[in-house]
Design a protein around this motif. Sequence first.
Motif, PDB file in Angstrom:
ATOM      1  N   THR B 148      -4.715 -17.835   7.183  1.00 45.80           N
ATOM      2  CA  THR B 148      -3.537 -17.352   6.476  1.00 45.80           C
ATOM      3  C   THR B 148      -3.719 -15.871   6.128  1.00 45.80           C
ATOM      4  OG1 THR B 148      -3.018 -19.515   5.557  1.00 45.80           O
ATOM      5  CG2 THR B 148      -2.132 -17.599   4.401  1.00 45.80           C
ATOM      6  N   VAL B 149      -2.768 -15.067   6.573  1.00 43.86           N
ATOM      7  CA  VAL B 149      -2.757 -13.634   6.292  1.00 43.86           C
ATOM      8  C   VAL B 149      -1.600 -13.346   5.346  1.00 43.86           C
ATOM      9  CG1 VAL B 149      -2.414 -11.332   7.269  1.00 43.86           C
ATOM     10  CG2 VAL B 149      -3.734 -13.046   8.537  1.00 43.86           C
ATOM     11  N   VAL B 150      -1.895 -12.722   4.221  1.00 40.32           N
ATOM     12  CA  VAL B 150      -0.854 -12.310   3.278  1.00 40.32           C
ATOM     13  C   VAL B 150      -0.774 -10.793   3.283  1.00 40.32           C
ATOM     14  CG1 VAL B 150      -0.203 -12.241   0.821  1.00 40.32           C
ATOM     15  CG2 VAL B 150      -1.071 -14.367   1.834  1.00 40.32           C
ATOM     16  N   GLY B 163       2.292  -8.494   9.428  1.00 41.90           N
ATOM     17  CA  GLY B 163       2.627  -9.906   9.608  1.00 41.90           C
ATOM     18  C   GLY B 163       2.928 -10.248  11.049  1.00 41.90           C
ATOM     19  N   GLN B 164       3.618  -9.369  11.735  1.00 46.92           N
ATOM     20  CA  GLN B 164       3.964  -9.656  13.128  1.00 46.92           C
ATOM     21  C   GLN B 164       2.724  -9.650  14.025  1.00 46.92           C
ATOM     22  OE1 GLN B 164       8.025  -7.978  14.449  1.00 46.92           O
ATOM     23  NE2 GLN B 164       7.464  -6.631  12.766  1.00 46.92           N
ATOM     24  N   ILE B 165       1.799  -8.742  13.749  1.00 46.23           N
ATOM     25  CA  ILE B 165       0.556  -8.721  14.529  1.00 46.23           C
ATOM     26  C   ILE B 165      -0.280  -9.968  14.195  1.00 46.23           C
ATOM     27  CG2 ILE B 165      -1.571  -7.452  15.033  1.00 46.23           C
ATOM     28  CD1 ILE B 165      -0.009  -4.861  14.350  1.00 46.23           C
ATOM     29  N   ALA B 166      -0.277 -10.352  12.923  1.00 48.02           N
ATOM     30  CA  ALA B 166      -1.000 -11.575  12.542  1.00 48.02           C
ATOM     31  C   ALA B 166      -0.459 -12.773  13.316  1.00 48.02           C
ATOM     32  CB  ALA B 166      -0.883 -11.811  11.028  1.00 48.02           C
ATOM     33  N   LYS B 167       0.868 -12.845  13.453  1.00 50.25           N
ATOM     34  CA  LYS B 167       1.471 -13.935  14.227  1.00 50.25           C
ATOM     35  C   LYS B 167       1.034 -13.881  15.689  1.00 50.25           C
ATOM     36  CE  LYS B 167       4.053 -16.637  13.239  1.00 50.25           C
ATOM     37  NZ  LYS B 167       3.754 -18.026  12.795  1.00 50.25           N
ATOM     38  N   ILE B 168       1.032 -12.689  16.252  1.00 47.99           N
ATOM     39  CA  ILE B 168       0.594 -12.534  17.647  1.00 47.99           C
ATOM     40  C   ILE B 168      -0.835 -13.058  17.806  1.00 47.99           C
ATOM     41  CG2 ILE B 168      -0.069 -10.803  19.376  1.00 47.99           C
ATOM     42  CD1 ILE B 168       2.409  -9.158  18.426  1.00 47.99           C
ATOM     43  N   LYS B 169      -1.652 -12.871  16.767  1.00 44.49           N
ATOM     44  CA  LYS B 169      -3.054 -13.309  16.817  1.00 44.49           C
ATOM     45  C   LYS B 169      -3.234 -14.788  16.453  1.00 44.49           C
ATOM     46  CE  LYS B 169      -4.790  -9.431  18.187  1.00 44.49           C
ATOM     47  NZ  LYS B 169      -5.513  -9.325  19.477  1.00 44.49           N
ATOM     48  N   GLY B 170      -2.117 -15.475  16.209  1.00 44.43           N
ATOM     49  CA  GLY B 170      -2.229 -16.916  15.966  1.00 44.43           C
ATOM     50  C   GLY B 170      -2.470 -17.301  14.521  1.00 44.43           C
ATOM     51  N   ALA B 173       1.423 -16.073   8.786  1.00 45.46           N
ATOM     52  CA  ALA B 173       1.749 -14.805   8.117  1.00 45.46           C
ATOM     53  C   ALA B 173       2.655 -15.070   6.924  1.00 45.46           C
ATOM     54  CB  ALA B 173       2.436 -13.853   9.087  1.00 45.46           C
ATOM     55  N   VAL B 174       2.208 -14.594   5.765  1.00 48.39           N
ATOM     56  CA  VAL B 174       2.990 -14.752   4.539  1.00 48.39           C
ATOM     57  C   VAL B 174       3.192 -13.364   3.930  1.00 48.39           C
ATOM     58  CG1 VAL B 174       3.007 -15.731   2.206  1.00 48.39           C
ATOM     59  CG2 VAL B 174       2.105 -17.078   4.132  1.00 48.39           C
ATOM     60  N   GLY B 175       4.451 -13.018   3.702  1.00 47.27           N
ATOM     61  CA  GLY B 175       4.762 -11.728   3.101  1.00 47.27           C
ATOM     62  C   GLY B 175       4.978 -11.838   1.606  1.00 47.27           C
ATOM     63  N   ILE B 176       4.868 -10.706   0.936  1.00 46.74           N
ATOM     64  CA  ILE B 176       5.298 -10.577  -0.451  1.00 46.74           C
ATOM     65  C   ILE B 176       6.246  -9.385  -0.472  1.00 46.74           C
ATOM     66  CG2 ILE B 176       4.608 -10.167  -2.845  1.00 46.74           C
ATOM     67  CD1 ILE B 176       1.828 -11.255  -2.137  1.00 46.74           C
ATOM     68  N   ALA B 177       7.458  -9.587  -0.983  1.00 41.98           N
ATOM     69  CA  ALA B 177       8.445  -8.510  -0.997  1.00 41.98           C
ATOM     70  C   ALA B 177       9.317  -8.668  -2.235  1.00 41.98           C
ATOM     71  CB  ALA B 177       9.293  -8.537   0.275  1.00 41.98           C
TER      72      ALA B 177
END
Lengths: 333, 333
Positions: B148-150, B163-170, B173-177
């Motif tokens: 899990t990448v935040v 987040g998009q690169i984290a998804k590419i890496k499998g 991806a969780v954002g905070i906004a």
Amino acid sequence: MTVNHALKLRSRPDGMVKRDDFEIVEEPAREPGDGEFRVKVEYVSLDPAMRGWIAPGKSYVPPVELGATMRAFAAGIVDSSNHPGFRPGEAVAGMLGVQRYAISKGERCFKVDPSRAPLERWIGGLGMPGQTAYFGLLEIGRPQPGETVVVSAASGAVGSLVGQIAKIKGSRAVGIAGGPEKCRYVVEELGFDACVDYKAGNLAADLRAACPDGIDVYFENVGGEILDAVLAQMNLFGRIPVCGLISAYNATAPVAGPTNFRSILVNRLTVRGFIVFDFQEKIADANEQLGAWHAEGRLKMREDVREGGLEAFPDVLNLLYTGGNFGKLVLKL
Amino acid sequence: MTVNHALKLRSRPDGMVKRDDFEIVEEPAREPGDGEFRVKVEYVSLDPAMRGWIAPGKSYVPPVELGATMRAFAAGIVDSSNHPGFRPGEAVAGMLGVQRYAISKGERCFKVDPSRAPLERWIGGLGMPGQTAYFGLLEIGRPQPGETVVVSAASGAVGSLVGQIAKIKGSRAVGIAGGPEKCRYVVEELGFDACVDYKAGNLAADLRAACPDGIDVYFENVGGEILDAVLAQMNLFGRIPVCGLISAYNATAPVAGPTNFRSILVNRLTVRGFIVFDFQEKIADANEQLGAWHAEGRLKMREDVREGGLEAFPDVLNLLYTGGNFGKLVLKL
């Protein structure tokens, strides 16, 4: 029949440990079963991490359960054995607990050689504290010749070795300790290049004077104001192995973090927490190297051995958090 | 004769930037000397780090001097040239400053291809912010499949790519906004698995719900309470690339550090500050990879282009620190 006395955790302390957080239980000493041996414990190690082991919150090991024997590194003599690797009369050190007789299967228990160093040293500089200094400094701090290494709690079990290993590696070693006596010891006996007395009231200025080229590696044992002062003087690409944060272990309210946290960004620091077990696969190398340096007289070690038996454990433990010990703190049973 | 208008720093701001901290100076645009070229600047990048560049204290680059043109990444078109590598009419991006015409020797200035992406994107996701996301996540965060990448400031220039690169890496991806509109964008447009609205008032609980397996990598852009909430939910051996601490950049008094600093020790985290220039030797790889992912439609990017010219610079810059922008903030000249 052999009688065991064991220190059991009765309640989770609020703030500093109190005597009645523990009770001493008298019980028959269990005979070793198959693959087990029994140790008569002579010395119990007092370590800063113990405060975390009896706290309720998540830590790096499960907490000691209420009613269980207090966890501790300890050293003693094998008393009876059904284990092929350990014979009666042999000296051992390991996770034996705060008690007079401990049963072990040999996990995290090592034979030690009392002819090379006194028994209590094998739970000190030649044991876990020594390994902790070794891995934290060399694997995370990675000091280079000519760099400045600062270590807090510099006269303590871990800190005293960090500075001496830094010197062996060609770095400048600067300690931080409490009071002129400890500072003198750190420089004159241990051979650090300088030692700053954090109790003298001029921490930032004294640190700057002791580190004219800034700080490249900070081996962190204490946290709090000392961490903040160091963060303000870190050099670019500095490394901070985080071994302990003892100033906060007895806190009863949330502890403020370092105001100078931003130094991590500005100076592109690497801050990394660790415990000695993270480097388990290299432990034999560490022991061999530490033993060799010790035999060559390049690592000086000092134990602060306290008497008083199991009853004294809470008071002796608290010495760690008030700076009341001088050297590796050990309780003699 | 060509006239330049340049935004000069008049005073170091106290807190948020004010209009009269700057002045616009009209001056003849210098002709390029030998080995130089002149750029007509079209878009100026607004970056969180700018607040540090005009602060008096030590930071990772020397501060902008009083009376000097404000430092900025910018993109524009070569207008005249005595440099063999840059011809009039070519599009470039680089450290050109907040001004209408900039002279460059080609250092930290790159030719860009407006047929592949609009000019303003080359100071955004295909420029320094994209490289920052790429290096911080892949070199320091090192996300593994299933982890899990935040990332905070998740709808921003850097965060949106993390987040998009984290998804590419499998990874998950969780954002905070801040606010439901940005959170919806992060999930629905950018494809994050979840996004937590830090303004909704339940940060810790919402983060826990979005990260049921804890947090392995936290890409830090903001600091403050968000950092504290994340530290409490980090997994063992987690990594925290520290890219920015924007919540503190306009502080007028010392900022409290993270109360949960101890998580670094307990969870054996690695916290490492960085800036994009620390990875200068790999920049071509980053650009090639980012460009390829962009061309494949795997990296969505959004610019928030503001009008108003040089006069608007201070007000537009402040949007970054109030969360008033939505996407990579750019000033059109």
